[in-house]
Design a protein around this motif. Structure first.
Motif, short mmCIF file in Angstrom:
data_model
loop_
_atom_site.label_atom_id
_atom_site.label_comp_id
_atom_site.label_asym_id
_atom_site.label_seq_id
_atom_site.Cartn_x
_atom_site.Cartn_y
_atom_site.Cartn_z
N GLN A 126 -103.45 49.30 -45.36
CA GLN A 126 -104.83 49.08 -45.74
C GLN A 126 -105.14 49.74 -47.08
N THR A 127 -104.54 50.94 -47.28
CA THR A 127 -104.72 51.63 -48.56
C THR A 127 -104.12 50.84 -49.70
N LEU A 128 -102.92 50.29 -49.46
CA LEU A 128 -102.27 49.47 -50.48
C LEU A 128 -103.13 48.28 -50.86
N GLU A 129 -103.69 47.63 -49.84
CA GLU A 129 -104.51 46.45 -50.11
C GLU A 129 -105.75 46.81 -50.90
N GLY A 130 -106.31 47.98 -50.59
CA GLY A 130 -107.51 48.41 -51.30
C GLY A 130 -107.23 48.79 -52.74
N ASN A 131 -105.94 49.06 -53.06
CA ASN A 131 -105.57 49.43 -54.42
C ASN A 131 -104.89 48.30 -55.16
N GLY A 132 -105.26 47.10 -54.85
CA GLY A 132 -104.68 45.99 -55.59
C GLY A 132 -103.53 45.32 -54.91
N GLY A 133 -103.39 45.55 -53.60
CA GLY A 133 -102.35 44.87 -52.86
C GLY A 133 -102.65 43.40 -52.78
N GLU A 134 -101.81 42.69 -52.09
CA GLU A 134 -101.92 41.24 -52.11
C GLU A 134 -102.86 40.71 -51.04
N GLY A 135 -103.57 41.62 -50.37
CA GLY A 135 -104.60 41.15 -49.43
C GLY A 135 -104.07 40.96 -48.03
N LEU A 235 -90.95 47.39 -46.25
CA LEU A 235 -91.54 48.58 -46.86
C LEU A 235 -90.73 49.04 -48.07
N MET A 236 -89.43 48.82 -48.03
CA MET A 236 -88.59 49.20 -49.16
C MET A 236 -88.75 48.26 -50.36
N GLN A 237 -89.36 47.10 -50.16
CA GLN A 237 -89.56 46.15 -51.25
C GLN A 237 -90.92 46.31 -51.92
N ILE A 238 -91.77 47.18 -51.34
CA ILE A 238 -93.05 47.49 -51.98
C ILE A 238 -92.78 48.46 -53.13
N GLU A 239 -93.56 48.36 -54.18
CA GLU A 239 -93.40 49.27 -55.32
C GLU A 239 -94.50 50.32 -55.31
N PRO A 240 -94.14 51.61 -55.26
CA PRO A 240 -92.78 52.13 -55.09
C PRO A 240 -92.35 51.99 -53.63
N PRO A 241 -91.05 52.00 -53.35
CA PRO A 241 -90.59 51.84 -51.96
C PRO A 241 -91.14 52.93 -51.05
N ARG A 242 -91.50 52.54 -49.84
CA ARG A 242 -92.02 53.49 -48.84
C ARG A 242 -90.87 53.96 -47.96
N ARG A 243 -90.06 54.88 -48.48
CA ARG A 243 -88.84 55.31 -47.79
C ARG A 243 -89.12 56.02 -46.48
N GLU A 244 -90.09 56.91 -46.47
CA GLU A 244 -90.38 57.68 -45.25
C GLU A 244 -90.82 56.76 -44.12
N GLN A 245 -91.71 55.81 -44.43
CA GLN A 245 -92.17 54.88 -43.40
C GLN A 245 -91.04 53.94 -42.95
N ALA A 246 -90.18 53.56 -43.89
CA ALA A 246 -89.04 52.71 -43.53
C ALA A 246 -88.13 53.44 -42.55
N CYS A 247 -87.87 54.71 -42.81
CA CYS A 247 -87.01 55.49 -41.90
C CYS A 247 -87.66 55.65 -40.54
N GLN A 248 -88.99 55.76 -40.50
CA GLN A 248 -89.69 55.82 -39.22
C GLN A 248 -89.47 54.54 -38.43
N ALA A 249 -89.51 53.41 -39.13
CA ALA A 249 -89.27 52.13 -38.46
C ALA A 249 -87.85 52.07 -37.91
N TYR A 250 -86.89 52.56 -38.68
CA TYR A 250 -85.50 52.54 -38.22
C TYR A 250 -85.29 53.48 -37.03
N ASP A 251 -85.98 54.64 -37.07
CA ASP A 251 -85.90 55.56 -35.92
C ASP A 251 -86.44 54.89 -34.66
N ARG A 252 -87.57 54.20 -34.83
CA ARG A 252 -88.19 53.52 -33.69
C ARG A 252 -87.26 52.46 -33.13
N LEU A 253 -86.65 51.70 -34.02
CA LEU A 253 -85.71 50.65 -33.61
C LEU A 253 -84.56 51.24 -32.82
#
Length: 279
Positions: A126-135, A235-253
């Motif tokens: 939501q923060t990304l979208e508010g800062n010019g994300g793609e909606g 998440l890794m394809q967003i600029e800049p990559p969201r590494r911490e959140q990506a690792c959280q997703a992998y942990d969950r998986l």
């Protein structure tokens, strides 16, 4: 006098037999307890080795006690032998208890980290979208009416669009399929391909939302593990990559779908963790 001596001998023999029986009972109880501790070790630490716990309980060398429960010259006393075994057993139980407590602590840490994953990811998106994300997700643009051949035909047509690299058309077609067949067995796969279609259109924020929604709404679906993997990859394809959140997703998986992932997801997870430099 002879009768007194005979009585003393009989009394001594009876006492010795009673002592041997008592020692035999104690020995059986110790053996049983040691086997139970070893079973706990194997259950809590399957395939365990010295990295997880010390070698199994060491009992006194055989031969200290003879077949009749007696002890030869120079051998340890029954009390000393059983005390040694009890001390070894108590030490092993203490070590095992400490290791279990440490493992439980690490598991609680992991659970707390995973519990914040979904809400944290949603907030950051939501923060990304508010800062010019793609909606927000945009599934407009038609989607068409269900294809001939029922749900199977509709799904096949959507997938054909993806293979033909008509990613916008595939996104719309898979969305239409899900709207018309929300409980269909291929709904999980359709949700996954929506996310992949969005990535192909360079919309990683929306892709994260699509993959995350597909995982949340269909956790038992065939493509739920794939969707969670691609939450991280998106998440890794967003600029800049969201590494911490990506690792959280992998942990969950890894935690939620251990033993249930396809070979493709397992190999993809290894590669994705390396890419995100997950610890």
């Amino acid at each position: 006098m002879r009768k007194i001596i005979i009585a003393a001998i009989l009394a001594s023999t009876a006492a010795g037999a009673a002592q041997a029986q008592t020692l035999g009972t104690l020995d059986n109880r110790l053996n049983k307890l040691e086997r139970e501790v070893r079973a706990v070790q194997r259950k809590v630490f399957p395939g365990g080795n010295d990295r997880f716990f010390e070698p199994e309980i060491q009992t006194p060398a055989p031969g200290a006690v003879d077949d009749n429960g007696g002890f030869g010259v120079g051998a340890a006393t029954p009390t000393a032998v059983f005390t040694e075994r009890l001390n070894a057993l108590e030490s092993q139980v203490q070590n095992l208890t400490g290791q279990v407590e440490e493992m439980n602590f690490k598991m609680r840490q992991m659970q707390e980290r995973l519990a914040s994953f979904e809400s944290d990811t949603k907030f950051r998106l939501q923060t990304l979208e508010g800062n010019g994300g793609e909606g927000a997700l945009d599934f407009e643009g038609g989607g068409g009416s269900p294809s001939a051949g029922g749900p199977e035909g509709q799904y096949a047509a959507a997938y054909s669009l993806y293979e033909e690299k008509d990613f916008s058309g595939a996104q719309s077609a898979f969305t239409a399929f899900m709207e018309a067949n929300p409980e269909h067995e291929k709904a999980s796969a359709a949700g996954y391909w929506i996310g992949r279609s969005l990535l192909q259109q360079d919309q990683p924020v929306q892709a994260v939302q699509a993959f995350l929604s597909n995982y949340q709404e269909r956790r038992d679906g065939v493509r739920a593990p794939d969707s969670l993997l691609w939450v991280g990859r998106s998440l890794m394809q967003i600029e800049p990559p969201r590494r911490e959140q990506a690792c959280q997703a992998y942990d969950r998986l890894e935690t939620e779908y251990e033993g249930k992932m396809s070979n493709e997801v397992v190999s993809g997870l290894v590669e994705a963790r390396m890419e995100a430099d997950c610890s």
